[in-house]
Design a protein around this motif. Structure first.
Motif, short mmCIF file in Angstrom:
data_model
loop_
_atom_site.label_atom_id
_atom_site.label_comp_id
_atom_site.label_asym_id
_atom_site.label_seq_id
_atom_site.Cartn_x
_atom_site.Cartn_y
_atom_site.Cartn_z
N ASP A 60 -4.69 5.84 -6.53
CA ASP A 60 -3.77 5.62 -5.41
C ASP A 60 -3.03 4.30 -5.56
O ASP A 60 -1.81 4.23 -5.36
CB ASP A 60 -4.53 5.63 -4.08
CG ASP A 60 -4.87 7.03 -3.60
OD1 ASP A 60 -4.29 8.01 -4.13
OD2 ASP A 60 -5.72 7.15 -2.70
N LEU B 208 0.81 4.68 -5.81
CA LEU B 208 1.49 4.53 -4.53
C LEU B 208 1.92 3.10 -4.24
O LEU B 208 2.62 2.85 -3.26
CB LEU B 208 0.60 5.06 -3.42
CG LEU B 208 0.27 6.55 -3.55
CD1 LEU B 208 -0.71 6.99 -2.47
CD2 LEU B 208 1.53 7.40 -3.48
N GLY C 100 2.33 12.35 6.32
CA GLY C 100 2.81 12.57 4.96
C GLY C 100 1.86 13.46 4.19
O GLY C 100 0.98 14.12 4.76
N CYS D 21 -0.55 10.13 0.52
CA CYS D 21 0.02 9.08 1.39
C CYS D 21 -0.88 8.82 2.58
O CYS D 21 -1.18 7.67 2.92
CB CYS D 21 1.41 9.49 1.86
SG CYS D 21 2.73 9.23 0.65
N PHE E 136 -2.39 5.02 2.69
CA PHE E 136 -1.75 4.14 3.65
C PHE E 136 -2.52 4.02 4.96
O PHE E 136 -2.25 3.11 5.75
CB PHE E 136 -0.31 4.59 3.90
CG PHE E 136 0.60 4.32 2.74
CD1 PHE E 136 1.05 3.04 2.49
CD2 PHE E 136 0.97 5.34 1.89
CE1 PHE E 136 1.87 2.77 1.41
CE2 PHE E 136 1.80 5.09 0.80
CZ PHE E 136 2.25 3.80 0.56
#
Length: 617
Positions: A431, A435, A587, A591, A595
């Motif tokens: 991740d 991301l 999302g 995500c 997040f």
């Protein structure tokens, strides 16, 4: 970069406030030089990392990018150009007197992008304690070689890892025993269903609206930081947000991409493409494993904000019981539960003798054997429904394609995603590496790989075109994620059935009106139909969903949810929404998982009275 399992059934609603930027308009470019394999990359990384202590334009490529995730700017920011980065870096990293800048040993690696580009990546850590709470941060520095100027910094990524005294947002221990799940801990209400609680008002620091992957993930993150929270979900049981979907629903993304925070939710006993039942079972395991505080069969009806007390008073309905709760923060993680179907209105529907429904009401095609089926829409859901109809034995299945559709072969996607998301790489590491990238760079890297594979697989697309399917061979993965929110098909087998003529296609002419026996298209073509399923999307904007609960005065302050701003950062999502007590999360699964950690850290900072200071220049 991963593709979410959303179709043209998930298109963005009308945005009232935000000026969105198309992902294709964002600046940023990949290095064009090739770095020899015999370079001492550790030495290069050390020499360039030290330049961050007194950064100058001479240290940077002209195409340099810096992306910060809460570490130095207190929010998500992406900076472009050497001059802009120097200004922002001096006003944050230097001004905050960041300390202990250290290269993580043995992390320098040479990254080669096909035969077109290469650079050196290396991990580093640092700490910052000025302008707010003491923060632990990480970063990745990317270095390229300029034939005229030597080694230059091409990209910097900085990420907030944790805050002293807050706990570890990335670690949550399982409950000691199954019995502990039902005990009242961290604000957990352990009532049996239907039992009446005498207190009329309870308080939680955070109420999370929605119990799917986004809501459960943020609940776990808050629990890891010892924040009092409650997840509420309108469905009767954990996982029913998935179980309630059409029978053949499955993720078209890799199993390793589907995990919830803290552990591998889906081991190799699960199939590669998780079914809706698999996902629901994973959610149930997550709730039981960690004792997540979730109320099912519960809806948040309204919530009023006291500006003086900085607190919400919320009215909930749990089953048949009215409950009043107070909270400091509302996190909207409502996802598909708040979507409104888009159902085109065509003339003469009253004449049609058959059945018309939207995909939101579709379950399966078993009862339609021998009938004529028509599907309106050609993205993931449209393909799934058409395939269902074929397998159920309908006498004919026709897909009406309204616009050119990007077909992404699942095997191409797997090559891309499994390079990062696989059993040998911790999910949190994958991740961070993926991301934390600036969106424009993620986009270009993914397109390089996917377009190369598409060029080598032309026969697949030629066959679709011969069958009348208007195919886009070279799609834009970031456009799907951030601009369109769908409109593609991840090919898990239905394309071949179209190519073979088992599923007919009518493209280039949308439906014009109903007839007693079916539809007429704009070009005059008549389609015989006994059942018509519209996979024509949903209007969705989390701001609108939140507004129904918090009222028009607060809604007017809120930013929209999703889409990109001029820096390439998401609008509204995972950060300040315009109101101090409202947050959005959602999302795709990746995500939502990654997040959620940042949402939890920001909320914890506010609760502790040490909010992150925003750099707004």
């Amino acid at each position: 970069m991963a593709i979410p399992n959303i179709s043209d059934s998930s298109k963005n609603g009308l945005l009232k406030h935000a000026r969105k930027t198309k992902v294709s308009d964002l600046p940023g470019s990949l290095p064009t030089t090739q770095i020899p394999a015999d370079v001492d990359i550790e030495e290069v990384a050390l020499s360039r990392l030290s330049r961050l202590l007194s950064l100058s334009e001479e240290d940077l490529l002209d195409s340099v990018i810096w992306r910060d995730s809460l570490a130095l700017t207190g929010t998500f920011r992406t900076f472009y150009s050497a001059r802009g980065i120097i200004k922002a870096w001096n006003n944050t990293f230097i001004q905050q007197s960041a300390i202990d800048l250290t290269l993580v040993p043995n992390t320098a690696r040479l990254f080669k992008l096909l035969d077109e580009s290469s650079w050196i990546d290396a991990d580093f850590t640092f700490q910052s304690h000025s302008g707010g709470p003491h923060r632990r941060c990480s970063g990745i520095i990317s270095i390229s070689f300029d034939e005229n100027k030597g080694w230059k910094i091409w990209m910097i990524r900085t990420t907030l890892e944790g805050i002293e005294g807050y706990g570890n947002v990335d670690v949550l221990d399982p409950v000691v025993s199954p019995e502990a799940v039902n005990k009242t801990t961290n604000g957990v209400d352990g009532r049996a269903k239907g039992e009446t609680k005498q207190e009329t008002t309870q308080h939680f620091d955070v109420i999370v609206v929605g119990g799917g992957q986004a809501g459960l993930g943020i609940g776990g993150r808050l629990q890891a930081l010892n924040v009092s929270y409650l997840v509420i979900d309108k469905f009767e049981a954990v996982g029913d947000s998935w179980n309630s979907r059409y029978d053949s629903t499955k993720l078209h993304t890799a199993r390793e991409f589907g995990h919830l925070p803290f552990y591998r939710t889906y081991d190799d006993s699960y199939p590669e493409f998780l079914t809706k039942g698999d996902i629901a079972r994973g959610h149930q395991d997550y709730v039981n494993r960690f004792g997540i505080n979730v109320w099912q069969s519960t809806e948040l009806v309204s919530s009023s904000w006291s500006n003086e007390k900085r607190i919400w008073t919320s009215h909930l309905v749990r089953g048949t019981e009215d409950i009043i709760l107070t909270t400091r923060h509302l996190v909207f993680a409502s996802g598909s539960a708040g979507r409104e179907p888009v159902m085109p209105s065509l003339p003469n529907q009253e004449q049609f003798k058959g059945l018309v429904l939207h995909s939101s009401d579709y379950h399966n095609s078993h009862q339609w054997k021998g009938l004529h089926g028509v599907v309106i829409g050609s993205a993931n859901t449209g393909h799934d429904v058409a395939d269902d109809m074929l397998n159920a034995g309908l006498s004919s299945v026709t897909m009406v394609q309204r616009s050119r559709t990007w077909v992404l072969p699942a095997e191409h996607y797997m090559v891309l995603i499994k390079a990062s998301y696989n059993p040998d790489v911790p999910t949190e590491k994958a991740d961070r590496e993926n991301l934390s990238l600036p969106v424009s760079i993620r986009r270009q890297m993914a397109m390089k790989y996917l377009h190369t594979m598409a060029r080598n697989d032309s026969e697949r697309f030629d066959a679709l075109e011969m069958a009348g399917f208007n195919v886009e061979r070279y799609g834009d993965i970031a456009n799907v994620l951030f601009d369109r929110l769908g409109g593609h098909y991840m090919d898990v087998g239905t394309s071949a059935k179209i190519s073979q003529g088992l599923i007919r296609v009518r493209s280039g002419s949308p439906p014009a009106s109903y007839t007693p026996d079916g539809l007429v298209l704009e070009d005059g073509t008549e389609l015989k139909a006994d059942v018509i399923v519209f996979t024509t999307g949903f209007v969705q904007n989390m701001r609108t969903i939140a507004g129904r609960i918090v009222g028009p005065e607060v809604e007017a302050q809120l930013k929209d949810f999703w889409g990109l701003n001029a820096e390439g950062e998401l609008i509204g999502a995972f950060k300040y929404t315009g109101h101090p007590g409202v947050w959005y999360t959602g999302g795709d699964i990746g995500c939502a998982r990654y997040f959620s950690r940042f949402v939890a850290l920001q909320i914890k900072a506010q609760l502790m009275g040490t909010p992150l200071q925003l750099y707004e220049a």
